[in-house]
Design a protein around this motif. Sequence first.
Motif, PDB file in Angstrom:
ATOM      1  N   ASP A 159     -31.614  11.408 -13.318  1.00  0.00           N
ATOM      2  CA  ASP A 159     -30.204  11.005 -13.214  1.00  0.00           C
ATOM      3  C   ASP A 159     -29.973   9.627 -13.828  1.00  0.00           C
ATOM      4  N   LYS A 165     -27.029   5.991 -13.500  1.00  0.00           N
ATOM      5  CA  LYS A 165     -27.044   5.730 -12.070  1.00  0.00           C
ATOM      6  C   LYS A 165     -27.520   7.007 -11.375  1.00  0.00           C
ATOM      7  N   ASN A 167     -27.446   9.048  -7.437  1.00  0.00           N
ATOM      8  CA  ASN A 167     -27.116   9.142  -6.023  1.00  0.00           C
ATOM      9  C   ASN A 167     -28.364   9.515  -5.240  1.00  0.00           C
ATOM     10  N   VAL A 457     -28.542  -1.300  -5.721  1.00  0.00           N
ATOM     11  CA  VAL A 457     -27.785  -0.159  -5.205  1.00  0.00           C
ATOM     12  C   VAL A 457     -26.326  -0.525  -4.997  1.00  0.00           C
ATOM     13  N   THR A 468     -23.375   6.226   1.706  1.00  0.00           N
ATOM     14  CA  THR A 468     -23.723   6.828   0.427  1.00  0.00           C
ATOM     15  C   THR A 468     -24.350   5.746  -0.437  1.00  0.00           C
ATOM     16  N   THR A 470     -26.166   4.639  -4.033  1.00  0.00           N
ATOM     17  CA  THR A 470     -26.318   4.969  -5.446  1.00  0.00           C
ATOM     18  C   THR A 470     -27.147   3.896  -6.131  1.00  0.00           C
ATOM     19  N   THR A 472     -28.140   1.729  -9.104  1.00  0.00           N
ATOM     20  CA  THR A 472     -27.520   1.271 -10.355  1.00  0.00           C
ATOM     21  C   THR A 472     -28.547   0.692 -11.311  1.00  0.00           C
TER      22      THR A 472
END
Length: 480
Positions: A159, A165, A167, A457, A468, A470, A472
């Motif tokens: 991803d 980025k 998840n 993140v 949530t 993610t 980065t």
Amino acid sequence: MSSSPSEVSKVSVKPIPGDYGIPFFGAIRDRLDYFYNQGKDEFFRTRIQKYQSTVFKTNMPPGPFIAKNPKVIAILDAISFPVLFDTSKVEKRNVLDGTFFPSVSFTGGYRACAYLDPSEPKHTSLKSFFMSTLASKHKDFIPLFRTCLSKLFINIEDDMVSQKKANLNKSSDAISFNFVFRLFGSQDSSDTKLGSEGPAIVDKWLALQLAPLATLGLPKYLKYIEDIFLRTFPLPFFFVKSDYKKLYDAFYESSSSVLDEAESFGIKRDEACHNLVFLAGFNAYGGLKIWFPTLIKWVGTAGEELHSQLANEIRSIVKEEGGVTFQALDKMTLTKSVVFEALRIEPPVPFQYGKAKEDVVVHTHDAAYEIKKGEMIFGYQPFATKDPRVFDDPEEFLAHRFVGEGEKLLKYVYWSNGRETEDPTAENKQCPAKDLVVLVSRVFLVEFFLRYDTFAVEIAGAFALGSTVTFTSLIKATSI
């Protein structure tokens, strides 16, 4: 070092402050404050300030209609909170979700072990079965979880390449479910009729049971519509009936040796399987679904200095020990402290309930209060484990908090429905997988920092519970 908690002195018993408001409408008022007008933490904080007490009367959701009696005595400090662990004083029958009890249709017509009080004979049989099963899988914990993590890292890296980025939550859900399924079964969940649907099915099953305790994240002007939809009538099992059968069948077919063991404890095979689904889906996967993103959130936002310290500790000890072993993990003092600190500052299960079996006197740092027999006691754990009378800078994530002398504070870490310094037994309600959760959390950090030097993140509120997360940025390890 923080000052020691006050010695419980012989003080006169005070009346419990607070009120429940006008019947029916008082519960609605508190519910709207809790979900929409104030939010959880502010709801409790304002009442502590108003009453100048960490023990007070209030109503807890879902309130009228779904809950027969929403009235509780809230206890919100480190000293009073442990009364909820004392099953000689509090009853744990049907209080897992608080002031309401979901239909047993969600669990095959049986009350799962988590809803049983230890005084009920079936509780001892079921929890003994769980603990025996986990003990028999001990040697599989590390290698199995490492295998699952390798798939997570591949997904995240893919991803990052394609989208810049990644998840964490979706990949974490998938590996958490497969780890739990594989731990109790003979194959990966993807090799059963569940395919890749396992996490989504469990999420739906959980959501229907816990909907009265959730919000949908809708704009505030829709709060009354949401409130009526979620908290007027329980959502029916019918919506997940076929999915649950698929889930049950997958466990039944893949966990035959575990179910054979259950019969030796005098537990019927179908009841054991429904309990296994609950343990794996509600307790284990449901907890890990929230917990792993929470752990990475706090480590991620702590910054590069902590990342460097963790990487140095982990890599040097793994090299010395010749691999990721139980002995190696036990030597990683900073890694252990980081896990405990994350469990302290944001426990994956923030609520505890118990009904007083007798008149009980609870002590805070400065006062004592009598709770009458039959009254529901409610504890909001994040306030107890961020008690400023116990912890310095309680709102701060301090990675080294439990290193050295700091280990003495572990008795005030309550995430497992018991003190971190105590162990689960068949006679108490402490999480049977307490040690496993701590173990896999350490392994997660070890595998992560064997592979990466540092990361960044972004954090957002999740649909229901937790955060949530993610990625980065993700910098691969330059040296191991």
